[in-house]
Enzyme design. Structure first.
Site, PDB file in Angstrom:
ATOM      1  N   GLN A 148     -13.934  -5.310  -3.731  1.00 26.81           N
ATOM      2  CA  GLN A 148     -12.633  -5.042  -3.114  1.00 26.81           C
ATOM      3  C   GLN A 148     -12.108  -6.301  -2.432  1.00 26.81           C
ATOM      4  OE1 GLN A 148     -11.620  -2.964   0.664  1.00 26.81           O
ATOM      5  NE2 GLN A 148     -10.677  -1.424  -0.653  1.00 26.81           N
ATOM      6  N   CYS A 184      -5.819  -0.485   4.454  1.00 25.26           N
ATOM      7  CA  CYS A 184      -6.312  -0.916   5.770  1.00 25.26           C
ATOM      8  C   CYS A 184      -5.150  -1.053   6.755  1.00 25.26           C
ATOM      9  CB  CYS A 184      -7.044  -2.243   5.656  1.00 25.26           C
ATOM     10  SG  CYS A 184      -7.676  -2.841   7.243  1.00 25.26           S
ATOM     11  N   HIS A 217      -7.156   7.600   0.728  1.00 27.90           N
ATOM     12  CA  HIS A 217      -7.593   8.005   2.065  1.00 27.90           C
ATOM     13  C   HIS A 217      -6.529   8.969   2.598  1.00 27.90           C
ATOM     14  CE1 HIS A 217      -9.288   6.726   6.246  1.00 27.90           C
ATOM     15  NE2 HIS A 217      -8.848   7.973   6.270  1.00 27.90           N
ATOM     16  N   GLY A 255     -11.939  10.066   3.203  1.00 27.94           N
ATOM     17  CA  GLY A 255     -11.490  10.445   4.544  1.00 27.94           C
ATOM     18  C   GLY A 255     -12.094  11.739   5.040  1.00 27.94           C
ATOM     19  N   GLY A 256     -13.105  12.263   4.359  1.00 25.62           N
ATOM     20  CA  GLY A 256     -13.645  13.565   4.720  1.00 25.62           C
ATOM     21  C   GLY A 256     -14.848  13.561   5.638  1.00 25.62           C
ATOM     22  N   ARG A 268     -17.808   6.737   6.719  1.00 27.76           N
ATOM     23  CA  ARG A 268     -18.580   6.825   7.954  1.00 27.76           C
ATOM     24  C   ARG A 268     -19.844   7.681   7.832  1.00 27.76           C
ATOM     25  NH1 ARG A 268     -15.129   9.445  11.527  1.00 27.76           N
ATOM     26  NH2 ARG A 268     -13.981  10.000   9.665  1.00 27.76           N
TER      27      ARG A 268
END
Length: 490
Positions: free
Chosen positions: A86, A115, A182, A214-215, A242
């Site tokens: 990326q 971002c 996202h 994003g979950g 995360r």
């Protein structure tokens, strides 16, 4: 161009790109636990274009090394068919140049368009691209046409569902292989709920794979939740950030591994691939989370080297073992390289074991200047330098050709400039010509400089143009236009 890689973006569980997290140890650990595809952390195009590709024979990696010798991107054969590079870019040509630089070492190329951080958006990268669809189209079309690996992009959602879907449809037409979404707006943060309905609307509107992201906060607490999030968004695949940062064994079908085991596995990769200790420390702190205030957490926070980190986790013996293996391997490779050097040695090259030490010379006076001056005086062609870099230790050696004779130092130097100065010294000493050292007494080049300075002051006093004719400047400025830098044969 035709894509010649088996990488597929349907039905996949993917490690998301994360700054400071998505380095080689984390990517390999995620693959071990069951991730299908891993994205590296976002790397900026301008920074990558300053890098050179180096094969690291000790670590068995491919490194992209900045001018300051810092490794910006490191990869290895284990992930070559699974890693997506990326980059952050706001320029199609720069993006293509970076893609071509890394293309042979990765499975795909991704452009970060999501971002929201200022360091990215202020350079018109990341989420800033969402307001410039023409630029998005230019970058992605250029990449799709210019490389053979699949191209993807990662976006955030726009204020309205309609605008988001329309943008994604336009992106689809560029020919990209997949799009990661996202499910938050650029101003939203992890504590805000992810908009599964928007991701679902996108999934139903386009035919290319949509990767839901994003979950971690709302959905993904364990492996089974990955499928739940996928169904809620009707996405082709799921990208995890995360939740994987906290415990990369989230990708494991059989459930989480004990955190202690996960951290030790991570440290093994960090040591094995010489990860910088600050990065290792950061990732381990993300895993410890609420345990940072424990005795172990405080010791980790105080650690100032990879060895100290290993000692915190009772892995000091492992560190010593791997370090010893690396030293032995490096010694073996150095011996092999020296043997190859000896076999390649040109018998017609005159050699001496010398190094250039600028402390032994007046300011702005170098052996190369003396050699150039001598060649002009003797009406020889100017010296020609050929410089090679040894992949193993990145040291340089230069051969200078003067009057059809070659000269070089047998000692390798840490920079191209030092290696060339050493070659010039060998030539000057062989010829019995002064090289400009302080111990040689009066220096005629210094006298020339003084006369030039005096003429400059006089011309200024008389209001004349202070610019020196180019033929005078040439006596004092090293000409490097003839220098060629070659890659050392492997």
């Amino acid at each position: 161009m035709t894509v010649n890689t088996p990488l597929c973006f349907r039905g996949k569980k993917i490690l998301a790109p994360m700054v400071r997290v998505g380095t080689l140890p984390m990517r390999l650990l995620a693959l071990d636990y069951g991730a299908d595809i891993v994205y590296c952390e976002e790397l900026i195009d301008i920074k990558m274009l300053q890098c050179k590709r180096v094969v690291n024979e000790v670590l068995e990696t491919v490194d992209f090394v900045a001018p300051n010798e810092r490794v910006v991107f490191r990869t290895c054969e284990r992930e070559r068919e699974r890693v997506v590079f990326q980059m952050g870019s706001a320029d199609a040509e720069r993006a293509l140049a970076v893609a071509k630089l890394v293309e042979s070492d990765v499975a795909g190329i991704d452009i970060n368009m999501g971002c929201p951080k200022e360091y990215s958006t202020k350079a018109s990268m990341g989420a800033a691209l969402l307001s410039d669809p023409d630029k998005i189209e230019s970058i992605l079309t250029t990449l799709v046409k210019g490389i053979c690996k699949p191209v993807t992009c990662k976006i955030r959602i726009l204020p309205s569902v309609e605008d988001t879907v329309n943008l994604v449809k336009r992106i689809e037409k560029t020919g990209i292989a997949a799009i990661a979404v996202h499910g938050r707006k650029k101003e939203e943060r992890p504590q805000h709920p992810v908009h599964c309905d928007v991701i679902k609307a996108i999934s139903e509107a386009v035919s290319i794979p949509v990767i839901a992201n994003g979950g971690s906060h709302d959905f993904i607490k364990e492996y089974a939740d990955i499928e739940t999030f996928e169904k809620a968004t009707a996405a082709s695949s799921v990208m995890i950030a995360r939740a994987a940062m906290w415990n990369p064994s989230i990708f494991r079908k059989d459930g989480f591994c004990p955190l202690k085991d996960v951290m030790q596995d991570y440290i093994k990769y960090a040591v094995r691939y010489d990860n910088h200790y600050t990065n290792t420390k950061y990732c381990l702190c993300q895993m410890l989370r609420e345990q940072l205030e424990t005795t172990q957490g405080k010791k980790l926070h105080a650690a100032q080297s990879t060895q100290e980190i290993c000692e915190v986790f009772e892995m000091g013996d492992f560190y010593e073992e791997i370090t010893a293996i690396f030293e032995a391997k490096k010694t073996s490779l150095e011996t092999k390289t020296q043997d190859e050097d000896d076999q390649m040695e040109d018998p017609d090259v005159i050699k001496m074991a010398v190094r250039f030490d600028k402390r032994e010379y007046p300011p702005q006076i170098t052996p190369k200047m003396y050699l150039l001056e001598w060649c002009r005086k003797e009406k020889h062609p100017q010296p020609v330098y050929e410089t090679v870099q040894r992949p193993l230790d990145r040291l340089f050696c230069s051969v200078v050709t003067v009057a059809e004779q070659k000269y070089r130092s047998t000692l390798w130097d840490k920079s191209k400039k030092l290696a060339e100065q050493a070659a010039a010294i060998v030539c000057l000493r062989t010829l019995g010509v002064p090289e400009g050292k302080l111990c040689e007494g009066e220096n005629h080049l210094i006298n020339k400089r003084k006369r030039g300075d005096q003429e400059l002051l006089i011309s200024r006093d008389h209001g004349e143009d202070p610019a020196e004719p180019s033929h005078k400047k040439a006596n004092f400025i090293e000409d490097t236009s003839d220098i060629n830098v070659l890659k050392m044969p492997r």
